[in-house]
Every structure is written in structure tokens, then in C-alpha cells.
Design a protein around this motif. Structure first.
Motif, PDB file in Angstrom:
ATOM      1  N   VAL A 280      -2.127  11.950   1.979  1.00 24.72           N
ATOM      2  CA  VAL A 280      -3.013  11.243   2.446  1.00 24.72           C
ATOM      3  C   VAL A 280      -3.250  10.051   1.377  1.00 24.72           C
ATOM      4  N   PHE A 281      -3.388  10.455  -0.001  1.00 29.84           N
ATOM      5  CA  PHE A 281      -3.360   9.115  -0.807  1.00 29.84           C
ATOM      6  C   PHE A 281      -2.321   8.216  -0.946  1.00 29.84           C
ATOM      7  N   GLY A 282      -1.136   8.696  -0.742  1.00 30.90           N
ATOM      8  CA  GLY A 282       0.024   7.929  -0.543  1.00 30.90           C
ATOM      9  C   GLY A 282       0.226   7.054   0.590  1.00 30.90           C
ATOM     10  N   VAL A 283      -0.246   7.272   1.834  1.00 33.01           N
ATOM     11  CA  VAL A 283      -0.231   6.705   3.217  1.00 33.01           C
ATOM     12  C   VAL A 283      -1.361   5.526   2.821  1.00 33.01           C
ATOM     13  N   ALA A 284      -2.609   5.894   2.245  1.00 34.09           N
ATOM     14  CA  ALA A 284      -3.573   5.047   2.047  1.00 34.09           C
ATOM     15  C   ALA A 284      -3.039   3.971   0.814  1.00 34.09           C
ATOM     16  N   ALA A 285      -2.430   4.276  -0.036  1.00 34.53           N
ATOM     17  CA  ALA A 285      -2.191   3.054  -1.163  1.00 34.53           C
ATOM     18  C   ALA A 285      -1.080   2.367  -0.529  1.00 34.53           C
ATOM     19  N   ALA A 286      -0.138   2.840   0.319  1.00 31.82           N
ATOM     20  CA  ALA A 286       0.925   2.128   0.855  1.00 31.82           C
ATOM     21  C   ALA A 286       0.287   1.111   2.165  1.00 31.82           C
ATOM     22  N   TRP A 287      -0.632   1.561   2.654  1.00 35.27           N
ATOM     23  CA  TRP A 287      -1.472   0.679   3.747  1.00 35.27           C
ATOM     24  C   TRP A 287      -2.113  -0.417   2.823  1.00 35.27           C
ATOM     25  N   ALA A 288      -2.944   0.037   1.766  1.00 33.89           N
ATOM     26  CA  ALA A 288      -3.954  -1.195   1.148  1.00 33.89           C
ATOM     27  C   ALA A 288      -2.821  -1.976   0.294  1.00 33.89           C
ATOM     28  N   ILE A 289      -1.644  -1.607  -0.194  1.00 32.17           N
ATOM     29  CA  ILE A 289      -0.803  -2.598  -0.900  1.00 32.17           C
ATOM     30  C   ILE A 289      -0.294  -3.533  -0.055  1.00 32.17           C
ATOM     31  N   THR A 290       0.313  -3.053   1.242  1.00 30.88           N
ATOM     32  CA  THR A 290       1.131  -3.983   2.008  1.00 30.88           C
ATOM     33  C   THR A 290       0.033  -4.991   2.730  1.00 30.88           C
ATOM     34  N   LYS A 291      -1.039  -4.236   3.030  1.00 32.87           N
ATOM     35  CA  LYS A 291      -2.207  -5.124   4.080  1.00 32.87           C
ATOM     36  C   LYS A 291      -2.957  -6.146   3.384  1.00 32.87           C
ATOM     37  N   PHE A 292      -3.348  -5.872   2.191  1.00 34.49           N
ATOM     38  CA  PHE A 292      -4.284  -6.713   1.529  1.00 34.49           C
ATOM     39  C   PHE A 292      -3.861  -7.376   0.084  1.00 34.49           C
ATOM     40  N   GLU A 293      -4.569  -8.395  -0.382  1.00 31.21           N
ATOM     41  CA  GLU A 293      -4.306  -8.954  -1.462  1.00 31.21           C
ATOM     42  C   GLU A 293      -5.711  -8.578  -2.243  1.00 31.21           C
ATOM     43  N   PHE A 294      -5.517  -8.197  -3.605  1.00 30.16           N
ATOM     44  CA  PHE A 294      -6.785  -7.739  -4.254  1.00 30.16           C
ATOM     45  C   PHE A 294      -6.311  -7.701  -5.783  1.00 30.16           C
ATOM     46  N   PRO A 295      -7.432  -7.710  -6.661  1.00 30.12           N
ATOM     47  CA  PRO A 295      -7.277  -7.999  -8.161  1.00 30.12           C
ATOM     48  C   PRO A 295      -6.582  -6.723  -8.421  1.00 30.12           C
ATOM     49  N   GLY A 296      -5.795  -6.496  -9.424  1.00 28.32           N
ATOM     50  CA  GLY A 296      -5.172  -5.306  -9.771  1.00 28.32           C
ATOM     51  C   GLY A 296      -3.925  -4.797  -9.060  1.00 28.32           C
ATOM     52  N   LYS A 297      -3.540  -5.488  -8.133  1.00 27.70           N
ATOM     53  CA  LYS A 297      -2.633  -5.050  -7.149  1.00 27.70           C
ATOM     54  C   LYS A 297      -1.289  -4.682  -7.814  1.00 27.70           C
ATOM     55  N   SER A 298      -0.957  -6.054  -8.543  1.00 26.94           N
ATOM     56  CA  SER A 298       0.251  -5.486  -9.293  1.00 26.94           C
ATOM     57  C   SER A 298       0.270  -4.368 -10.274  1.00 26.94           C
ATOM     58  N   THR A 299      -0.751  -4.192 -10.964  1.00 24.06           N
ATOM     59  CA  THR A 299      -1.061  -2.972 -11.934  1.00 24.06           C
ATOM     60  C   THR A 299      -0.908  -1.832 -11.245  1.00 24.06           C
ATOM     61  N   LEU A 300      -1.543  -1.578 -10.105  1.00 24.79           N
ATOM     62  CA  LEU A 300      -1.397  -0.523  -9.107  1.00 24.79           C
ATOM     63  C   LEU A 300       0.268  -0.217  -8.542  1.00 24.79           C
ATOM     64  N   ILE A 301       0.727  -1.401  -8.201  1.00 21.04           N
ATOM     65  CA  ILE A 301       2.141  -1.142  -7.948  1.00 21.04           C
ATOM     66  C   ILE A 301       3.079  -0.589  -9.314  1.00 21.04           C
ATOM     67  N   SER A 302       2.705  -1.262 -10.517  1.00 21.82           N
ATOM     68  CA  SER A 302       3.338  -0.788 -11.618  1.00 21.82           C
ATOM     69  C   SER A 302       2.979   1.011 -11.782  1.00 21.82           C
ATOM     70  N   LEU A 303       1.776   0.974 -11.808  1.00 15.81           N
ATOM     71  CA  LEU A 303       1.631   2.717 -12.208  1.00 15.81           C
ATOM     72  C   LEU A 303       2.281   3.618 -11.012  1.00 15.81           C
ATOM     73  N   ILE A 304       2.423   2.897  -9.691  1.00 16.04           N
ATOM     74  CA  ILE A 304       2.940   3.814  -8.907  1.00 16.04           C
ATOM     75  C   ILE A 304       4.482   3.975  -9.033  1.00 16.04           C
ATOM     76  N   ASP A 305       5.066   2.726  -9.603  1.00 17.58           N
ATOM     77  CA  ASP A 305       6.429   3.019 -10.324  1.00 17.58           C
ATOM     78  C   ASP A 305       6.875   3.782 -11.397  1.00 17.58           C
ATOM     79  N   VAL A 306       5.968   3.982 -12.222  1.00 17.73           N
ATOM     80  CA  VAL A 306       6.098   4.792 -13.296  1.00 17.73           C
ATOM     81  C   VAL A 306       6.080   6.104 -13.144  1.00 17.73           C
ATOM     82  N   PRO A 307       7.467   6.652 -13.430  1.00 14.86           N
ATOM     83  CA  PRO A 307       7.507   8.212 -13.073  1.00 14.86           C
ATOM     84  C   PRO A 307       6.667   9.093 -14.208  1.00 14.86           C
ATOM     85  N   PHE A 308       6.007   9.910 -13.883  1.00  7.08           N
ATOM     86  CA  PHE A 308       5.370  11.010 -14.848  1.00  7.08           C
ATOM     87  C   PHE A 308       5.881  12.135 -14.787  1.00  7.08           C
TER      88      PHE A 308
END
Length: 109
Positions: free
Chosen positions: A81-109
Motif C-alpha cells: 500500500v505505501f509503495g504504490v502510494a509513494a510511486a503514485w505521488a512521486i510520478t504524479k505530483f511535484e512537491f518540496p522534498g521530492k528528491s529527498t524522498l526518492i533518495s530515501l527510497i533508493d537507499v538500501p536498508f
């Protein structure tokens, strides 16, 4: 057109090179997926199948299996659910912190 590769403008790799890259990629992925499985099952059955069956029939083993399945049953739908919501928000909207969110998603934990 058997044996012909799809022509992409500006790219003219021979068909054998494409096949080689595909074979190497599939071989590498198969190694990454199969090597751990072979090692785990090899170690599990190293002392014989009787020892394995005795170990797997212990209450502690069943408790661990049950806990693993419960954790997976909870975390997989939540992550989906959170992955689909994040993917939808990242591709559909421009918002402050978008590049930070993409970076956090790309960091392997």
C-alpha cells in the motif's frame, strides 16, 4: 525476422552480443538467487534428513515459522500500500522534498 535484433536508432550491436549480455545477466541473477538457497538447504541436510525432520518438528521451530509467517502477512500488504502510494505521488505530483524522498527510497536498508 529470426536472428535479427530490434534496430534502435544510433545502436548497432551484433545479435550475438545481445544474447551474451542476456545470458550473463540471467546467469548472474540465478547465481544470486540460487547460491543462498543451495547453501541453506545444504547446511540443513548436512547431518541427514532424520536430524532435519527432528529439528523442524520441535515446538520452537514451529513457533519461529509461525512468527515469520505472521510478520510477512502483516508487512507485505502494508509495504504494498505505501509503495504504490509513494510511486503514485512521486510520478504524479511535484512537491518540496521530492528528491529527498526518492533518495530515501533508493537507499538500501
Amino acid at each position: 525476422m529470426a536472428g535479427k535484433s530490434a534496430q534502435i536508432p544510433g545502436v548497432s550491436e551484433p545479435a550475438w552480443m545481445e544474447r551474451l549480455v542476456i545470458v550473463l545477466s540471467v546467469g548472474f541473477l540465478a547465481t544470486l538467487l540460487l547460491a543462498p538457497l543451495v547453501l541453506v538447504f545444504g547446511m540443513a541436510f548436512s547431518k541427514g534428513i532424520d536430524t532435519y525432520l527432528r529439528a523442524i518438528s520441535e515446538p520452537a521451530a514451529w513457533s519461529a515459522i509461525k512468527l515469520t509467517l505472521i510478520a510477512a502477512a502483516i508487512s507485505v500488504p502494508i509495504n504494498t500500500v505505501f509503495g504504490v502510494a509513494a510511486a503514485w505521488a512521486i510520478t504524479k505530483f511535484e512537491f518540496p522534498g521530492k528528491s529527498t524522498l526518492i533518495s530515501l527510497i533508493d537507499v538500501p536498508f
